[in-house]
Motif scaffolding. Structure first.
Motif, PDB file in Angstrom:
ATOM      1  N   VAL A   1       0.861  -1.189   0.000  1.00  0.00           N
ATOM      2  CA  VAL A   1       0.000   0.000   0.000  1.00  0.00           C
ATOM      3  C   VAL A   1       0.891   1.230   0.000  1.00  0.00           C
ATOM      4  O   VAL A   1       1.859   1.309   0.769  1.00  0.00           O
ATOM      5  N   THR A   2       0.570   2.163  -0.885  1.00  0.00           N
ATOM      6  CA  THR A   2       1.324   3.414  -0.906  1.00  0.00           C
ATOM      7  C   THR A   2       0.353   4.560  -0.654  1.00  0.00           C
ATOM      8  O   THR A   2      -0.748   4.355  -0.137  1.00  0.00           O
ATOM      9  N   SER A   3       0.745   5.755  -0.978  1.00  0.00           N
ATOM     10  CA  SER A   3      -0.053   6.948  -0.734  1.00  0.00           C
ATOM     11  C   SER A   3      -0.172   7.690  -2.055  1.00  0.00           C
ATOM     12  O   SER A   3       0.833   8.091  -2.632  1.00  0.00           O
ATOM     13  N   SER A   4      -1.394   7.877  -2.514  1.00  0.00           N
ATOM     14  CA  SER A   4      -1.568   8.428  -3.855  1.00  0.00           C
ATOM     15  C   SER A   4      -2.764   9.365  -3.908  1.00  0.00           C
ATOM     16  O   SER A   4      -3.830   9.058  -3.364  1.00  0.00           O
ATOM     17  N   ASP A   5      -2.572  10.513  -4.526  1.00  0.00           N
ATOM     18  CA  ASP A   5      -3.667  11.450  -4.795  1.00  0.00           C
ATOM     19  C   ASP A   5      -3.173  12.414  -5.865  1.00  0.00           C
ATOM     20  O   ASP A   5      -2.455  13.366  -5.565  1.00  0.00           O
TER      21      ASP A   5
ATOM     22  N   THR B   1      -8.739  10.105   2.125  1.00  0.00           N
ATOM     23  CA  THR B   1      -7.794   8.988   2.181  1.00  0.00           C
ATOM     24  C   THR B   1      -6.931   9.010   0.937  1.00  0.00           C
ATOM     25  O   THR B   1      -7.403   9.297  -0.159  1.00  0.00           O
ATOM     26  N   ASP B   2      -5.660   8.774   1.109  1.00  0.00           N
ATOM     27  CA  ASP B   2      -4.763   8.738  -0.041  1.00  0.00           C
ATOM     28  C   ASP B   2      -4.119   7.365  -0.175  1.00  0.00           C
ATOM     29  O   ASP B   2      -3.154   7.203  -0.899  1.00  0.00           O
TER      30      ASP B   2
ATOM     31  N   ALA C   1      -3.495   3.716  -1.431  1.00  0.00           N
ATOM     32  CA  ALA C   1      -3.760   3.059  -2.712  1.00  0.00           C
ATOM     33  C   ALA C   1      -2.835   1.867  -2.849  1.00  0.00           C
ATOM     34  O   ALA C   1      -1.707   1.898  -2.338  1.00  0.00           O
ATOM     35  N   PRO C   2      -3.274   0.821  -3.517  1.00  0.00           N
ATOM     36  CA  PRO C   2      -2.379  -0.322  -3.730  1.00  0.00           C
ATOM     37  C   PRO C   2      -1.134   0.101  -4.498  1.00  0.00           C
ATOM     38  O   PRO C   2      -1.204   0.935  -5.398  1.00  0.00           O
TER      39      PRO C   2
END
Lengths: 120, 137
Positions: free
Chosen positions: B66-70, B84-85, B87-88
């Motif tokens: 899981v990473t952090s994405s936006d 929430t940011d 993301a797989p």
């Protein structure tokens, strides 16, 4: 008010204290109990071309901690650490090669000068 | 492993997502760190040690699963608490590390991520899962 939960205390720890021989002092357990973080130094058996880049990274972390007034100490030693720190203009922190838990705990208490949490 | 965000944007950095860190300069920074870590991994493999990779799930740099994405994140650092940011995916340093290992001909180690960043984090569950991960061969 939110609270910054970081500990603001970091020990650079020689590999022989991270992976002690059977019956040896468990430095990581003491650090955890006393609310100190730890950065493991490269093992002494690493060739210089392997240890060097890792020591450079330790030094860059250390310099950032020092600039932000963290308490930073050295447990044990590692050849090349002083040179890596010196290249960034910082000196070795206070150091200890502890034999007993009490000795290490007293050293950490003496060198813990900042609060363990700060308002943000 | 060294923290690439600490040495790139410092101790007082704002939280950020993958898209904000995914620049040429940060990739270069991560590649330098990854090369050093890959050298250590190779040294351990050469003497017969087993090596596993433990990242930080939810991190834009260190995520394993899981990473952090936006893609829209930017500007003044304010966002709703419920945003929430997560993301797989992998973090940027992990990607660079796996590439550095491949370049050395070293096998990709088994990998897992600690979960304290994730909302469903439970220390007991994580401890059990981590012990099972280390025991598995």
């Amino acid at each position: 008010m939110d609270v910054d939960e970081r500990g603001f205390r970091v020990a650079l720890v020689a590999d022989e204290f991270v992976n002690p021989p059977p019956g040896g002092l468990d430095v990581l357990a003491v650090l955890a109990r006393e609310d100190w973080g730890a950065i493991q130094l490269p093992p002494g058996w690493y060739p210089d071309d392997v240890a060097g880049p890792l020591l450079d990274q330790v030094a860059e972390h250390f310099e950032e901690f020092v600039r932000h007034d963290y308490d930073v100490v050295l447990v044990g030693d590692r050849a090349g650490l002083a040179q890596a720190l010196g290249a960034l203009g910082v000196a070795l922190p206070v150091a200890i090669a502890p034999v007993t838990e009490d000795e290490l705990r007293a050293f950490l208490a003496t060198n813990a000068t900042v609060r363990s949490s700060r308002p943000v | 492993m060294p923290c690439p965000e600490l040495t790139f944007t410092g101790l007082n950095r704002f939280w950020a997502v993958r898209e904000q860190y995914d620049t040429l300069a940060f990739r270069r920074h991560c590649r330098r760190i990854a090369d050093g870590v890959a050298g250590a991994v190779a040294a351990h493999l050469e003497r017969g040690d087993e090596v596993v990779l433990v990242g930080v799930d939810g991190s834009p740099s260190m995520g394993i699963r899981v990473t952090s994405s936006d893609p829209a994140r930017g500007g003044r650092p304010q966002w709703p608490d419920e945003a929430t940011d997560l993301a797989p995916g992998r973090g940027i340093l992990i990607e660079e590390l796996l590439e550095a290992l491949e370049a050395r001909g070293a096998p990709a180690p088994r990998a897992t991520g600690v979960t304290y960043v994730l909302p469903e984090h439970d220390p007991e569950t994580e401890r059990a899962a981590f012990a099972a991960f280390l025991e598995a061969h």
